[in-house]
Design a protein around this motif. Structure first.
Motif, PDB file in Angstrom:
ATOM      1  N   GLN A 212       0.837  -1.209   0.000  1.00  0.00           N
ATOM      2  CA  GLN A 212       0.000   0.000   0.000  1.00  0.00           C
ATOM      3  C   GLN A 212       0.864   1.249   0.000  1.00  0.00           C
ATOM      4  OE1 GLN A 212      -2.797   0.466   3.092  1.00  0.00           O
ATOM      5  NE2 GLN A 212      -4.472  -0.458   1.938  1.00  0.00           N
TER       6      GLN A 212
ATOM      7  N   LYS B 137       2.311   1.782  -3.362  1.00  0.00           N
ATOM      8  CA  LYS B 137       1.258   2.297  -4.245  1.00  0.00           C
ATOM      9  C   LYS B 137       1.062   3.788  -4.015  1.00  0.00           C
ATOM     10  CE  LYS B 137      -2.806  -0.155  -5.934  1.00  0.00           C
ATOM     11  NZ  LYS B 137      -4.029  -0.814  -5.482  1.00  0.00           N
TER      12      LYS B 137
ATOM     13  N   ILE C  25     -15.627  24.374   6.021  1.00  0.00           N
ATOM     14  CA  ILE C  25     -15.467  22.965   6.404  1.00  0.00           C
ATOM     15  C   ILE C  25     -14.002  22.677   6.706  1.00  0.00           C
ATOM     16  CG2 ILE C  25     -15.748  20.561   5.664  1.00  0.00           C
ATOM     17  CD1 ILE C  25     -17.884  21.577   3.711  1.00  0.00           C
TER      18      ILE C  25
ATOM     19  N   LYS D 175     -12.986  23.634  10.077  1.00  0.00           N
ATOM     20  CA  LYS D 175     -13.516  22.760  11.129  1.00  0.00           C
ATOM     21  C   LYS D 175     -12.856  21.393  11.106  1.00  0.00           C
ATOM     22  CE  LYS D 175     -18.076  24.851  11.283  1.00  0.00           C
ATOM     23  NZ  LYS D 175     -19.310  24.788  10.497  1.00  0.00           N
ATOM     24  N   THR D 176     -12.518  20.877   9.926  1.00  0.00           N
ATOM     25  CA  THR D 176     -12.062  19.488   9.854  1.00  0.00           C
ATOM     26  C   THR D 176     -10.572  19.327   9.589  1.00  0.00           C
ATOM     27  OG1 THR D 176     -12.444  19.294   7.489  1.00  0.00           O
ATOM     28  CG2 THR D 176     -14.308  18.785   8.914  1.00  0.00           C
ATOM     29  N   ARG D 177      -9.941  20.294   8.953  1.00  0.00           N
ATOM     30  CA  ARG D 177      -8.527  20.185   8.545  1.00  0.00           C
ATOM     31  C   ARG D 177      -8.297  18.911   7.748  1.00  0.00           C
ATOM     32  NH1 ARG D 177      -6.262  25.070   9.401  1.00  0.00           N
ATOM     33  NH2 ARG D 177      -7.588  25.998  10.968  1.00  0.00           N
ATOM     34  N   SER D 178      -9.271  18.526   6.963  1.00  0.00           N
ATOM     35  CA  SER D 178      -9.151  17.272   6.232  1.00  0.00           C
ATOM     36  C   SER D 178      -8.520  17.497   4.860  1.00  0.00           C
ATOM     37  CB  SER D 178     -10.538  16.660   6.060  1.00  0.00           C
ATOM     38  OG  SER D 178     -10.539  15.772   4.989  1.00  0.00           O
ATOM     39  N   PRO D 179      -7.599  16.600   4.448  1.00  0.00           N
ATOM     40  CA  PRO D 179      -6.973  16.725   3.124  1.00  0.00           C
ATOM     41  C   PRO D 179      -8.007  16.658   2.009  1.00  0.00           C
ATOM     42  CG  PRO D 179      -5.934  14.996   4.429  1.00  0.00           C
ATOM     43  CD  PRO D 179      -7.121  15.441   5.188  1.00  0.00           C
ATOM     44  N   PHE D 180      -9.084  15.896   2.242  1.00  0.00           N
ATOM     45  CA  PHE D 180     -10.157  15.803   1.255  1.00  0.00           C
ATOM     46  C   PHE D 180     -10.706  17.195   0.952  1.00  0.00           C
ATOM     47  CE2 PHE D 180     -14.541  15.162  -0.072  1.00  0.00           C
ATOM     48  CZ  PHE D 180     -14.448  14.080  -0.942  1.00  0.00           C
ATOM     49  N   THR D 181     -10.872  17.994   2.016  1.00  0.00           N
ATOM     50  CA  THR D 181     -11.417  19.337   1.835  1.00  0.00           C
ATOM     51  C   THR D 181     -10.423  20.264   1.143  1.00  0.00           C
ATOM     52  OG1 THR D 181     -12.331  18.879   4.003  1.00  0.00           O
ATOM     53  CG2 THR D 181     -12.939  20.949   3.013  1.00  0.00           C
TER      54      THR D 181
ATOM     55  N   MET E 197      -6.191  -1.739  -1.676  1.00  0.00           N
ATOM     56  CA  MET E 197      -7.537  -1.339  -1.245  1.00  0.00           C
ATOM     57  C   MET E 197      -8.559  -1.862  -2.262  1.00  0.00           C
ATOM     58  SD  MET E 197      -8.872   2.476  -0.420  1.00  0.00           S
ATOM     59  CE  MET E 197      -7.501   2.946   0.615  1.00  0.00           C
TER      60      MET E 197
ATOM     61  N   ARG F 197     -12.527   1.594  -1.558  1.00  0.00           N
ATOM     62  CA  ARG F 197     -12.167   2.870  -2.163  1.00  0.00           C
ATOM     63  C   ARG F 197     -13.404   3.765  -2.311  1.00  0.00           C
ATOM     64  NH1 ARG F 197      -7.738   3.958  -5.567  1.00  0.00           N
ATOM     65  NH2 ARG F 197      -7.354   1.767  -5.833  1.00  0.00           N
TER      66      ARG F 197
ATOM     67  N   TYR G 298     -14.227   7.365  -0.355  1.00  0.00           N
ATOM     68  CA  TYR G 298     -14.610   8.604  -1.029  1.00  0.00           C
ATOM     69  C   TYR G 298     -15.930   9.119  -0.462  1.00  0.00           C
ATOM     70  CZ  TYR G 298     -15.698  12.033  -4.520  1.00  0.00           C
ATOM     71  OH  TYR G 298     -16.010  13.211  -5.129  1.00  0.00           O
TER      72      TYR G 298
ATOM     73  N   GLY H 260     -15.377  10.528   2.911  1.00  0.00           N
ATOM     74  CA  GLY H 260     -14.681  11.805   2.759  1.00  0.00           C
ATOM     75  C   GLY H 260     -15.660  12.898   2.397  1.00  0.00           C
ATOM     76  N   TRP H 261     -16.531  12.592   1.458  1.00  0.00           N
ATOM     77  CA  TRP H 261     -17.519  13.578   1.015  1.00  0.00           C
ATOM     78  C   TRP H 261     -18.503  13.909   2.141  1.00  0.00           C
ATOM     79  CZ3 TRP H 261     -18.090  17.103  -2.462  1.00  0.00           C
ATOM     80  CH2 TRP H 261     -19.348  17.652  -2.677  1.00  0.00           C
TER      81      TRP H 261
ATOM     82  N   ILE I 253     -18.207  13.567   5.328  1.00  0.00           N
ATOM     83  CA  ILE I 253     -17.638  14.115   6.558  1.00  0.00           C
ATOM     84  C   ILE I 253     -16.838  15.384   6.296  1.00  0.00           C
ATOM     85  CG2 ILE I 253     -15.947  13.647   8.385  1.00  0.00           C
ATOM     86  CD1 ILE I 253     -17.023  10.711   8.189  1.00  0.00           C
ATOM     87  N   ALA I 254     -16.043  15.364   5.211  1.00  0.00           N
ATOM     88  CA  ALA I 254     -15.153  16.504   4.989  1.00  0.00           C
ATOM     89  C   ALA I 254     -15.552  17.333   3.770  1.00  0.00           C
ATOM     90  CB  ALA I 254     -13.724  16.014   4.840  1.00  0.00           C
TER      91      ALA I 254
ATOM     92  N   GLU J 237      -9.370   6.628   9.976  1.00  0.00           N
ATOM     93  CA  GLU J 237      -8.277   7.275   9.238  1.00  0.00           C
ATOM     94  C   GLU J 237      -8.676   8.708   8.856  1.00  0.00           C
ATOM     95  OE1 GLU J 237      -6.227   6.672   5.002  1.00  0.00           O
ATOM     96  OE2 GLU J 237      -6.865   4.822   5.965  1.00  0.00           O
TER      97      GLU J 237
ATOM     98  N   LYS K  34      -7.309  12.621  10.870  1.00  0.00           N
ATOM     99  CA  LYS K  34      -6.738  13.806  10.234  1.00  0.00           C
ATOM    100  C   LYS K  34      -7.497  15.068  10.591  1.00  0.00           C
ATOM    101  CE  LYS K  34      -4.979  11.123   6.409  1.00  0.00           C
ATOM    102  NZ  LYS K  34      -5.459  10.489   5.178  1.00  0.00           N
ATOM    103  N   ILE K  35      -8.680  14.866  11.172  1.00  0.00           N
ATOM    104  CA  ILE K  35      -9.473  16.022  11.566  1.00  0.00           C
ATOM    105  C   ILE K  35      -8.956  16.542  12.895  1.00  0.00           C
ATOM    106  CG2 ILE K  35     -11.772  16.790  12.258  1.00  0.00           C
ATOM    107  CD1 ILE K  35     -12.947  14.840  10.287  1.00  0.00           C
TER     108      ILE K  35
END
Lengths: 154, 100
Positions: free
Chosen positions: A4, A7, A88, A91-97, B1, B6, B10, B13-14, B16-17, B92, B96-97
């Motif tokens: 992983q 990858k 957002i 509030k979250t500090r998320s990499p997604f955001t 994964m 996966r 996603y 992620g959507w 929640i973040a 996970e 990160k939050i």
């Protein structure tokens, strides 16, 4: 676990290469533009542009007026979207955001640079595109509306 | 994964973040992991409006993150099998939050 990680680092390499390739392309285009401008000893934009012919079949002012409105709406939607994502992120500090913030910011810059208002302020003028001037903007408007609706409603 | 994990990653992620109600939903998922509860209990524990809680539970149920048992108002909610199997993915994301 090791697989992983390999990858993940592979993905990072691919992304970096992609980014470098894009930056190189932008640099080459910018260099061409700079040489071109230098050759003409910085004439004003208006002088450089050949004026549009008086009549282009299928090219109506209506399309440009429509796109000016749609493009302004798109910019407004993106500002809202960006503020929602930014909130957002706080509030979250998320990499997604972060990804979403970058996405919205890139679109905002794109829309600012393609807005007829901004284009005319910089002394250029778009013509000859007919309905294709505003169709992409209209579709983008639908896409952004859906995205903003999802982000706020959920 | 796996492909399924996966898509769940996603989706989480959507949910929640990527949306405004995200941080609240993370708290709901954590509470339901500890013990299945109904909307009223959740609203009390998390000090939230009952209607808001119902809205979040509906979103989570529609997206198959949680499931419910019982009639509409007294229904007990618990994490779906998919969510239980992949709870590490949720941890996970939440890890990160920084501030929730």
């Amino acid at each position: 676990m090791d697989n992983q990680m390999i990858k993940k680092s592979n993905n990072r390499v691919v992304l970096t290469l992609l980014l470098v390739a894009m930056l190189a392309l932008v640099a080459v285009l910018a260099a061409f533009w700079f040489i071109n401008v230098n050759e003409q000893q910085f004439p004003s934009f208006q002088q450089r542009r050949t004026p549009p012919p008086n009549f282009i079949p299928g090219d109506l002012e209506y399309f440009y007026a429509a796109f000016t409105i749609i493009s302004t709406l798109n910019i407004a939607l993106l500002v809202l979207l960006l503020s929602v994502y930014f909130d957002i992120y706080r509030k979250t500090r998320s990499p997604f955001t972060i990804g979403l913030v970058i996405f919205a910011a890139a679109f905002l810059v794109k829309d600012l640079t393609s807005s007829p208002l901004v284009i005319s302020l910089l002394g250029f003028r778009a013509y000859g595109l007919g309905p294709f001037e505003f169709l992409p903007g209209l579709l983008e408007f639908f896409a952004l509306t859906v995205l903003l609706y999802l982000s706020i409603k959920y | 994964m796996s492909v399924n994990a996966r898509s769940l990653k996603y989706l989480l992620g959507w949910l929640i973040a990527g949306t405004r109600g995200g941080p609240t939903r993370a708290k709901i998922i954590e509470a339901l992991k500890e013990s299945p509860q109904n909307a009223n209990q959740l609203a009390t524990i998390l000090k939230m409006d009952y209607k808001t809680m119902r809205h979040h539970l509906e979103v989570l149920e529609k997206n198959r993150i949680i499931t419910s048992m019982g009639d509409r108002y007294g229904a007990t909610y618990f994490l779906s099998q998919m969510m239980e199997d992949n709870y590490a993915l949720f941890e996970e994301i939440v890890k990160k939050i920084g501030k929730k």
